[in-house]
Design an enzyme around this catalytic site. Structure first.
Site, PDB file in Angstrom:
ATOM      1  N   THR A  74      -1.072  -9.635   3.425  1.00 14.21           N
ATOM      2  CA  THR A  74      -1.632 -10.060   2.143  1.00 14.21           C
ATOM      3  C   THR A  74      -0.533 -10.293   1.115  1.00 14.21           C
ATOM      4  O   THR A  74       0.477  -9.583   1.082  1.00 14.21           O
ATOM      5  CB  THR A  74      -2.618  -9.008   1.611  1.00 14.21           C
ATOM      6  OG1 THR A  74      -1.956  -7.754   1.456  1.00 14.21           O
ATOM      7  CG2 THR A  74      -3.780  -8.833   2.576  1.00 14.21           C
ATOM      8  N   GLY A 107      -3.461  -0.366   5.650  1.00 11.64           N
ATOM      9  CA  GLY A 107      -3.263  -0.132   4.226  1.00 11.64           C
ATOM     10  C   GLY A 107      -4.050   1.088   3.803  1.00 11.64           C
ATOM     11  O   GLY A 107      -4.312   1.993   4.604  1.00 11.64           O
ATOM     12  N   ASP A 119      -7.425   2.832   1.216  1.00  9.82           N
ATOM     13  CA  ASP A 119      -8.861   2.657   1.009  1.00  9.82           C
ATOM     14  C   ASP A 119      -9.167   1.392   0.221  1.00  9.82           C
ATOM     15  O   ASP A 119     -10.210   0.763   0.418  1.00  9.82           O
ATOM     16  CB  ASP A 119      -9.428   3.862   0.264  1.00  9.82           C
ATOM     17  CG  ASP A 119      -9.293   5.154   1.071  1.00  9.82           C
ATOM     18  OD1 ASP A 119      -9.171   5.060   2.300  1.00  9.82           O
ATOM     19  OD2 ASP A 119      -9.304   6.235   0.458  1.00  9.82           O
ATOM     20  N   SER A 147      -2.285   5.571  -0.385  1.00  3.28           N
ATOM     21  CA  SER A 147      -1.907   6.726  -1.199  1.00  3.28           C
ATOM     22  C   SER A 147      -2.715   7.964  -0.853  1.00  3.28           C
ATOM     23  O   SER A 147      -2.195   9.083  -0.897  1.00  3.28           O
ATOM     24  CB  SER A 147      -2.092   6.399  -2.684  1.00  3.28           C
ATOM     25  OG  SER A 147      -1.298   5.289  -3.066  1.00  3.28           O
ATOM     26  N   PHE A 179      -9.286  -1.617   2.579  1.00  5.67           N
ATOM     27  CA  PHE A 179     -10.502  -1.540   3.386  1.00  5.67           C
ATOM     28  C   PHE A 179     -11.714  -1.995   2.584  1.00  5.67           C
ATOM     29  O   PHE A 179     -12.533  -2.784   3.054  1.00  5.67           O
ATOM     30  CB  PHE A 179     -10.707  -0.113   3.887  1.00  5.67           C
ATOM     31  CG  PHE A 179     -11.996   0.089   4.628  1.00  5.67           C
ATOM     32  CD1 PHE A 179     -12.100  -0.248   5.965  1.00  5.67           C
ATOM     33  CD2 PHE A 179     -13.111   0.594   3.980  1.00  5.67           C
ATOM     34  CE1 PHE A 179     -13.301  -0.071   6.648  1.00  5.67           C
ATOM     35  CE2 PHE A 179     -14.314   0.775   4.650  1.00  5.67           C
ATOM     36  CZ  PHE A 179     -14.406   0.444   5.990  1.00  5.67           C
ATOM     37  N   SER A 195       0.828  -1.196   0.000  1.00 13.91           N
ATOM     38  CA  SER A 195       0.000   0.000   0.000  1.00 13.91           C
ATOM     39  C   SER A 195       0.866   1.250   0.000  1.00 13.91           C
ATOM     40  O   SER A 195       1.925   1.295   0.628  1.00 13.91           O
ATOM     41  CB  SER A 195      -0.910   0.027   1.233  1.00 13.91           C
ATOM     42  OG  SER A 195      -1.956  -0.900   1.103  1.00 13.91           O
TER      43      SER A 195
END
Length: 605
Positions: free
Chosen positions: A197, A225, A227, A332, A230, A169
């Site tokens: 992951t 991480g 969005d 980000s 999520f 991420s």
């Protein structure tokens, strides 16, 4: 020393002593590191202290009086304390009356771990430790035990969490960020089952394959991480468990241009607008409503077929009574965490989680009906907590895929290229209007009204109610039924976007919609009509600055709606769904009010 110990034991067995209006269960003299001798009081609200010599100190001429130290006198509520632990034998630094001098003393220690709001940055929470000392070890042990008993009574704090860490991420700092916050969970005695992951879809596969019994053995799921992670976890949870109908659509939605609208494949009972009732199953309320109870076992899956819930002897209802999501920012943009905690800070997010904070969050169901104009109708269901966008947004995510080697900077580069290209798309958007002042109560509820709202003229600014902690808008339930009808907007658009939340981020400090709320049951539909390069740049400039007015333009349409439907009038359409490409010629969406809960408190002022 023995007298102090006996006093402490006696005070622990009595009540009705008072400190600041609460019954005091203990009050004795200890040493606080970097302060000196203090009188500590402990009650069901929290712990407080003041310098032991504060009442007798008459020296008004000392260089810096002890009262000027932030930690010399304090009251800390247990709602802000997440751990207390013994620290064995050690030294305590004591300040003298003249603060340029100090002396160290050896004694038994214990540490109280808490959060402290930043004095300079809004919504930022800092870690703070208070080290107390006493020369009797039993006194320290008794106090720590008492503090832990009070902490155990704090409602909603998690004991066990399922944690997913995305190592790629943002700038690839996911694992380092987890190592930074992991000690907070450890001190708070929160068990964390951590999975790093290995590929896209890994978290989705694991969550969707878990049985309900396995899932509710945890108090929640935490994503370390961005969005994207999520929303991957969110879809893994909802796709196999959430039971609901497809979004409502206007009667002629399934007909291609020139086709007979009666050829629609949908059951008319599922698509007519009619009377909007937010208390019906397709519009769930907050967890205090009846939707926390079990519902009918039948629901629609991604292939549109009727199925049953995960075959398990345990029901997982929505909204859930206690299960929550947590998000520790490592992405980000991290728009979701900024909107729900007010800060893009891993420590702040970790403190929200271990302290058991809770807010409700709207979730949008997005259904892709057709990928292209000539595709068969094959509905696939997706869920989002933030944003779905077409046109400019879809082009940016498509272009950025060519430059993944650039990392997060690829979005800026791709955005510049797409802006210079200035491509518009012809489309038709229908949205469900529930504004009683603008709806004709005598008209047919299924009527499609052509034309556009007054946004094509001069805009009239209205006062914005910003979503904050303990938001009245989010906490006020809908009541009764409201008349509704379908309205339509058609033409050439630079972009079409639907925001569930404000989508605040570092590039857009106020977000796409500054007054969007976390749990008001409404989507913000934003249509940017074709305009000149200069006007579009003006719009984007306003979007990028604090206090900007990106919606106050003639070519911008903004509607608050619980549902909308989209049809591309070209050959295909590309959408940006939380950073993922979604090809959809026909698409519909609806919002579910307060469908899930987060370990968060909302932005603070």
């Amino acid at each position: 020393m023995e007298e102090n110990q006996n006093n402490l034991i006696a005070e622990n067995s009595t009540s009705d002593e008072h400190f600041n209006g609460a019954s005091s269960l203990s009050s004795l003299t200890l040493f606080l590191d970097r302060v000196g001798e203090v009188i500590l009081s402990l009650n069901s609200i929290g712990l407080s202290w003041e310098p032991a010599d504060s009442q007798n100190d008459q020296d008004k001429t000392s260089c810096i009086r002890r009262e000027n130290h932030a930690e010399s006198t304090a009251l800390i509520e247990f709602s802000d304390v997440y751990a207390a632990e013994l620290a064995d034998w050690g030294s305590v630094r004591q300040l003298t009356k003249c603060c340029f001098m100090h002396q160290d003393s050896e004694m038994y220690l214990f540490v109280v771990h808490a959060m402290q709001r930043s004095k300079t940055k809004e919504s930022l929470w800092n870690l703070v430790e208070y080290t107390f000392g006493h020369r009797d070890q039993l006194v320290c042990q008794t106090l720590v035990k008492k503090i832990k008993l009070y902490l155990a009574k704090q409602i909603g704090r998690p004991k066990s969490l399922l944690v997913f860490v995305n190592p790629k991420s943002g700038k690839g700092n996911g694992q380092n960020i987890w190592r930074t916050v992991a000690p907070i969970f450890s001190r708070a005695k929160v068990r964390a089952q951590v999975t790093v992951t290995e590929r896209a879809g890994h978290a989705f596969d694991l969550v969707s394959s878990m049985t309900n019994r396995q899932l509710i053995s945890y108090d929640g799921i935490v994503a370390v991480g961005g969005d994207g992670l999520f929303n991957e976890i969110l879809n893994g949870l909802l796709t196999s468990r959430f039971k609901t109908k497809f979004p409502p659509v206007p009667p002629d939605f399934m007909a291609s241009p020139g086709d007979d609208p009666s050829a629609s494949v949908l059951d008319p009972r599922e698509i007519n607008a009619g009377t909007y009732n937010p208390n019906e199953d397709q519009f769930p309320l907050l967890p205090t409503s009846r939707h926390s109870e079990s519902r009918s076992p039948s629901f629609r899956t991604q292939d549109g077929e009727c199925s049953t819930a995960v075959e398990d002897d345990v029901e997982f209802s929505f909204p859930h009574e206690w299960f929550r999501f947590g998000l520790i920012p490592a992405g980000s943009t991290d728009a979701i965490v900024i909107c729900t905690t007010g800060a893009r800070d891993p420590i702040t997010s970790a403190l929200h989680i271990v302290l058991g904070k809770r807010i409700c969050l709207d979730i949008a169901q997005v259904v892709k009906w057709k990928a292209t104009m000539n595709s068969d109708i094959e509905p696939s269901v997706h869920y989002t907590a933030s944003f779905v966008g077409y046109g400019f947004y879809g082009d940016v995510i498509t272009e950025s895929e060519k430059y993944r080697w650039m990392g997060p900077k690829r979005y800026d580069f791709a955005g510049t290229k797409v802006f210079l290209r200035h491509r518009s798309y012809e489309a038709e958007i229908s949205y469900l209007d529930i504004n009683s002042k603008k709806s004709d109560p005598d008209s047919n509820d299924d009527n499609l009204n052509g034309g556009r709202k007054s946004c094509q003229g001069l805009k009239r600014k209205s006062e914005k109610i910003i979503c904050r902690a303990n938001c009245e808008v989010c906490n006020t339930p809908f009541s009764g039924k409201m008349k509704s009808k379908w309205l339509r907007s058609r033409g050439r658009f630079l972009s079409v976007g639907a925001a569930v939340i404000s989508c605040r981020n570092e590039r857009a400090p106020d977000g796409l919609v500054a007054d969007a709320h976390l749990a008001d049951g409404l989507l913000h539909l934003i249509l940017i009509r074709n305009c000149s390069h200069a006007l579009y740049l003006w719009h984007l400039t306003n979007l990028a600055k604090k206090g900007g007015t990106p919606l106050d333009f003639k070519f911008v349409e903004h509607y608050k709606t619980p549902a909308f439907a989209f049809t591309s009038l070209g050959k295909e359409g590309v959408w940006n769904l939380d950073g993922e490409i979604l090809r959809a010629h026909k698409l519909s969406a609806q919002v579910f009010r307060g469908l899930i809960s987060l370990f968060a408190n909302g932005p603070e002022v």
